[in-house]
Design a protein around this motif. Structure first.
Motif, mmCIF file in Angstrom:
data_model
loop_
_atom_site.group_PDB
_atom_site.id
_atom_site.type_symbol
_atom_site.label_atom_id
_atom_site.label_comp_id
_atom_site.label_asym_id
_atom_site.label_seq_id
_atom_site.Cartn_x
_atom_site.Cartn_y
_atom_site.Cartn_z
ATOM 1 N N THR A 80 0.861 -1.183 0.000
ATOM 2 C CA THR A 80 0.000 0.000 0.000
ATOM 3 C C THR A 80 0.896 1.231 0.000
ATOM 4 O OG1 THR A 80 -0.086 0.240 2.399
ATOM 5 C CG2 THR A 80 -1.732 -1.238 1.369
ATOM 6 N N HIS A 81 0.318 2.375 -0.283
ATOM 7 C CA HIS A 81 1.111 3.610 -0.249
ATOM 8 C C HIS A 81 1.655 3.869 1.157
ATOM 9 C CE1 HIS A 81 -2.827 5.052 1.054
ATOM 10 N NE2 HIS A 81 -2.186 6.050 1.616
ATOM 11 N N ASN A 82 0.916 3.480 2.188
ATOM 12 C CA ASN A 82 1.402 3.648 3.566
ATOM 13 C C ASN A 82 2.632 2.786 3.830
ATOM 14 O OD1 ASN A 82 -0.521 5.548 4.398
ATOM 15 N ND2 ASN A 82 -2.022 3.936 4.797
ATOM 16 N N GLU A 83 2.631 1.568 3.312
ATOM 17 C CA GLU A 83 3.791 0.693 3.481
ATOM 18 C C GLU A 83 4.997 1.236 2.740
ATOM 19 O OE1 GLU A 83 1.793 -3.697 4.086
ATOM 20 O OE2 GLU A 83 1.620 -2.754 2.099
ATOM 21 N N VAL A 84 4.765 1.830 1.574
ATOM 22 C CA VAL A 84 5.865 2.458 0.828
ATOM 23 C C VAL A 84 6.443 3.606 1.635
ATOM 24 C CG1 VAL A 84 6.446 3.823 -1.222
ATOM 25 C CG2 VAL A 84 5.034 1.762 -1.447
ATOM 26 N N ALA A 85 5.580 4.450 2.168
ATOM 27 C CA ALA A 85 6.031 5.595 2.965
ATOM 28 C C ALA A 85 6.838 5.124 4.177
ATOM 29 C CB ALA A 85 4.832 6.429 3.403
ATOM 30 N N GLU A 86 6.410 4.061 4.818
ATOM 31 C CA GLU A 86 7.146 3.520 5.972
ATOM 32 C C GLU A 86 8.504 2.964 5.548
ATOM 33 O OE1 GLU A 86 4.682 0.590 7.875
ATOM 34 O OE2 GLU A 86 3.104 2.046 8.290
ATOM 35 N N GLN A 87 8.542 2.305 4.394
ATOM 36 C CA GLN A 87 9.789 1.706 3.913
ATOM 37 C C GLN A 87 10.863 2.741 3.643
ATOM 38 O OE1 GLN A 87 10.054 -0.774 0.418
ATOM 39 N NE2 GLN A 87 8.994 -2.439 1.452
ATOM 40 N N VAL A 88 10.483 3.849 3.056
ATOM 41 C CA VAL A 88 11.487 4.845 2.684
ATOM 42 C C VAL A 88 11.741 5.857 3.790
ATOM 43 C CG1 VAL A 88 11.181 4.579 0.208
ATOM 44 C CG2 VAL A 88 9.821 6.242 1.420
ATOM 45 N N ALA A 89 10.743 6.164 4.591
ATOM 46 C CA ALA A 89 10.866 7.028 5.774
ATOM 47 C C ALA A 89 11.883 8.161 5.610
ATOM 48 C CB ALA A 89 11.191 6.182 7.002
ATOM 49 N N ASN A 90 11.726 8.929 4.560
ATOM 50 C CA ASN A 90 12.562 10.111 4.285
ATOM 51 C C ASN A 90 14.039 9.792 4.096
ATOM 52 O OD1 ASN A 90 10.360 11.858 4.346
ATOM 53 N ND2 ASN A 90 10.498 12.054 6.561
ATOM 54 N N GLN A 91 14.389 8.538 3.917
ATOM 55 C CA GLN A 91 15.793 8.191 3.712
ATOM 56 C C GLN A 91 16.166 8.230 2.237
ATOM 57 O OE1 GLN A 91 16.640 4.503 5.643
ATOM 58 N NE2 GLN A 91 15.811 5.182 7.581
ATOM 59 N N GLN A 92 15.206 7.970 1.382
ATOM 60 C CA GLN A 92 15.469 7.966 -0.043
ATOM 61 C C GLN A 92 14.322 8.645 -0.771
ATOM 62 O OE1 GLN A 92 16.020 3.671 -0.718
ATOM 63 N NE2 GLN A 92 17.921 4.240 -1.734
ATOM 64 N N LYS A 93 14.636 9.090 -1.977
ATOM 65 C CA LYS A 93 13.598 9.574 -2.862
ATOM 66 C C LYS A 93 12.872 8.361 -3.438
ATOM 67 C CE LYS A 93 16.449 13.470 -4.289
ATOM 68 N NZ LYS A 93 17.171 14.069 -5.429
ATOM 69 N N VAL A 94 11.623 8.558 -3.819
ATOM 70 C CA VAL A 94 10.822 7.478 -4.378
ATOM 71 C C VAL A 94 10.608 7.741 -5.863
ATOM 72 C CG1 VAL A 94 8.546 6.376 -4.354
ATOM 73 C CG2 VAL A 94 9.661 6.994 -2.202
ATOM 74 N N ARG A 95 10.779 6.709 -6.657
ATOM 75 C CA ARG A 95 10.451 6.779 -8.075
ATOM 76 C C ARG A 95 9.451 5.658 -8.343
ATOM 77 N NH1 ARG A 95 15.447 6.903 -11.073
ATOM 78 N NH2 ARG A 95 15.315 9.169 -10.993
ATOM 79 N N VAL A 96 8.300 6.033 -8.895
ATOM 80 C CA VAL A 96 7.254 5.066 -9.194
ATOM 81 C C VAL A 96 7.158 4.917 -10.701
ATOM 82 C CG1 VAL A 96 4.813 4.484 -8.942
ATOM 83 C CG2 VAL A 96 5.995 5.692 -7.097
ATOM 84 N N ILE A 97 7.166 3.684 -11.153
ATOM 85 C CA ILE A 97 7.083 3.369 -12.576
ATOM 86 C C ILE A 97 5.661 2.907 -12.879
ATOM 87 C CG2 ILE A 97 7.939 1.847 -14.400
ATOM 88 C CD1 ILE A 97 10.597 1.783 -12.721
ATOM 89 N N LEU A 98 5.054 3.524 -13.885
ATOM 90 C CA LEU A 98 3.714 3.157 -14.324
ATOM 91 C C LEU A 98 3.809 2.526 -15.701
ATOM 92 C CD1 LEU A 98 3.451 5.860 -12.483
ATOM 93 C CD2 LEU A 98 1.133 5.826 -13.300
ATOM 94 N N LEU A 99 3.039 1.488 -15.913
ATOM 95 C CA LEU A 99 2.975 0.828 -17.216
ATOM 96 C C LEU A 99 1.730 1.341 -17.922
ATOM 97 C CD1 LEU A 99 3.856 -2.781 -16.033
ATOM 98 C CD2 LEU A 99 5.404 -1.042 -16.956
ATOM 99 N N ASP A 100 1.919 2.028 -19.036
ATOM 100 C CA ASP A 100 0.818 2.672 -19.740
ATOM 101 C C ASP A 100 0.301 1.779 -20.849
ATOM 102 O OD1 ASP A 100 -0.926 4.824 -20.514
ATOM 103 O OD2 ASP A 100 0.448 5.248 -22.158
ATOM 104 N N GLY A 101 -0.941 1.388 -20.737
ATOM 105 C CA GLY A 101 -1.580 0.577 -21.765
ATOM 106 C C GLY A 101 -2.827 -0.069 -21.204
ATOM 107 N N THR A 102 -3.490 -0.825 -22.036
ATOM 108 C CA THR A 102 -4.636 -1.595 -21.547
ATOM 109 C C THR A 102 -4.114 -2.573 -20.497
ATOM 110 O OG1 THR A 102 -4.311 -3.327 -23.188
ATOM 111 C CG2 THR A 102 -5.747 -1.471 -23.828
ATOM 112 N N TRP A 103 -5.024 -3.183 -19.749
ATOM 113 C CA TRP A 103 -4.584 -4.160 -18.752
ATOM 114 C C TRP A 103 -3.796 -5.285 -19.422
ATOM 115 C CZ3 TRP A 103 -3.912 -3.375 -13.914
ATOM 116 C CH2 TRP A 103 -4.682 -2.415 -13.266
ATOM 117 N N LYS A 104 -4.258 -5.736 -20.570
ATOM 118 C CA LYS A 104 -3.577 -6.812 -21.295
ATOM 119 C C LYS A 104 -2.178 -6.357 -21.720
ATOM 120 C CE LYS A 104 -4.186 -9.933 -25.210
ATOM 121 N NZ LYS A 104 -5.068 -10.348 -26.302
ATOM 122 N N LYS A 105 -2.085 -5.145 -22.233
ATOM 123 C CA LYS A 105 -0.807 -4.605 -22.687
ATOM 124 C C LYS A 105 0.137 -4.378 -21.498
ATOM 125 C CE LYS A 105 1.573 -2.574 -26.036
ATOM 126 N NZ LYS A 105 2.052 -3.283 -27.196
ATOM 127 N N ALA A 106 -0.373 -3.839 -20.412
ATOM 128 C CA ALA A 106 0.454 -3.607 -19.224
ATOM 129 C C ALA A 106 0.993 -4.936 -18.682
ATOM 130 C CB ALA A 106 -0.344 -2.868 -18.157
#
Length: 161
Positions: A50-76
């Motif tokens: 979840t986004h909360n778990e991500v926030a806990e994992q990084v806890a201001n120690q690192q920058k976060v980069r999120v990768i999104l796959l753009d396309g239909t569900w089948k294409k993604a």
């Protein structure tokens, strides 16, 4: 239909790569090797955080980069399967109760989101102090423009039933 382009044009630190298999994409692999960032894939797979778990994992120690796959569900899914360089990265998912507004496209479920909607939500959840509403505003303007270009009755017949 290009909603990732809205993210690319709106966010200074965004990148957009075209293709299906990004395993050998030099520019992406350079980004993935940047140790200043903790990387995540926005994808609702098994074990996705979840986004909360991500926030806990990084806890201001690192920058976060999120990768999104753009396309239909089948294409993604195909991009995800082929791009083995992404497999070691942790997955992050959005809350299940979000509703998409991509009214001019048929979606497999009510909570299916366009890429720009997904980007808006994950950014808003991870950086609640910032205002990302211009992303959604641009998306909604695009939708309204496209609806206005349709012949009378086409939108109602094809998308409201």
């Amino acid at each position: 239909m290009g909603t990732a382009r809205i993210l690319k044009l709106s966010l200074a630190n965004s990148f957009c790569f075209v293709g299906e298999d990004f395993s050998s994409n030099d520019q992406l692999n350079q980004l993935l090797n940047d140790g200043q960032y903790q990387h995540f894939i926005l994808y609702p797979g098994e074990g996705a955080l979840t986004h909360n778990e991500v926030a806990e994992q990084v806890a201001n120690q690192q920058k976060v980069r999120v990768i999104l796959l753009d396309g239909t569900w089948k294409k993604a899914y195909k991009m995800w399967q082929l791009s083995t360089n992404l497999h070691p990265l942790p997955l992050v998912r959005l809350p299940d109760d979000l509703q998409g507004n991509y009214r001019i496209r048929k979606a497999p479920s009510d909570n299916s989101l366009s890429t720009v909607e997904a980007g808006y939500h994950i950014l808003s959840l991870l950086e609640p102090e910032k205002d990302f509403t211009p992303l959604i505003d641009a998306f909604n303007q695009m939708i309204e423009f496209q609806i206005k270009q349709m012949p009378p009755g086409v939108f109602e017949k094809n998308y409201l039933s």
